[in-house]
Design an enzyme around this catalytic site. Sequence first.
Site, PDB file in Angstrom:
ATOM      1  N   ASP A   1       0.853  -1.187   0.000  1.00  0.00           N
ATOM      2  CA  ASP A   1       0.000   0.000   0.000  1.00  0.00           C
ATOM      3  C   ASP A   1       0.892   1.241   0.000  1.00  0.00           C
ATOM      4  OD1 ASP A   1      -2.422   1.589   0.480  1.00  0.00           O
ATOM      5  OD2 ASP A   1      -1.637   1.811   2.516  1.00  0.00           O
TER       6      ASP A   1
ATOM      7  N   ASP B   1      -0.363   5.122   0.929  1.00  0.00           N
ATOM      8  CA  ASP B   1      -0.662   6.100   1.975  1.00  0.00           C
ATOM      9  C   ASP B   1      -0.714   5.438   3.344  1.00  0.00           C
ATOM     10  OD1 ASP B   1      -1.075   8.623   0.494  1.00  0.00           O
ATOM     11  OD2 ASP B   1      -2.666   7.491  -0.481  1.00  0.00           O
TER      12      ASP B   1
END
Length: 222
Positions: A18, A20
Site C-alpha cells: 500500500d 498512503d
Amino acid sequence: MPATATPTVLTARALLLDMDGTLVDSDAVVERIWRRWAERHGLDGDAVMKVVHGRQGHASMAVLLPERPVAQNLADNARMLAEETADMDGVVEVPGAGVFLAALRGLPHALVTSADVALSTARMNAAGLPLPDVRITAESVGASKPDPEGFLKGAAELGVDPAECVVFEDSGAGIAAGRAAGMRVVGVGPRAGVHGPDVVVPDLTRVSVQGAADGTIRLHVG
C-alpha cells in the site's frame, strides 16, 4: 494488537505494498481535504476520518452518503483527487520506507494503492521514494479496497500465487482486502493494530528484507 516486540520471520515470493500510511505519510493533507469535504456536507469530521483511509474516495462517499447517486460521488471524487494532487504540503516518507524500497530492488514487489496514477506519482515523488515497476492504481480495478481485487491483480502481474504474497498495509480497509485475497498482512503504523494483521510494526525501520537463492524473500519483522 500492539507493535510486536518479538522478532518474526516471514517468507514470501512477492510483496504487495500500500502507499498512503504505509510508504508515504500523507495524513496531514488527507485530514485537510476530507475535513473540508465533511464540513461542506454537514458531516462530523472525526466520523468521516474513521471511514476514508484505504478506500478510493468515491467508495468512502458511498459509505458516508449512501443515498447519493454514484455519478455524483464519482464527479466529487474527481474534484477531490485534483485537490489532493495539488497539495503536497506535509507529505513525507514513513520512517524507513526509502531503505525498505531500496532493499526490494530486483525482488518481486508491487504498489497496490487506492490513489490514481497522478496522485500516487505525485505523493511518491514528494516523499522522495522510487515508484515500483509494477503498480496497481485506482484505474486498474473495478472495486475499491476492502475488495481484494487490487491485491489479486498485483499477485497476477508478478506471476505469484496469492498465498505466497505478503501485504503491507495501514488501514482497516486495506488489511481486510489483503486477508480476503488470502495473503498474510504486515500492519504498519498506529491504525493497523486493531484490524488484525498477522504482525504489526510502528514503521518500516522495524522491517528488513533478504532475498534468498531460491527466489524467496525473507522478512525480519519487529
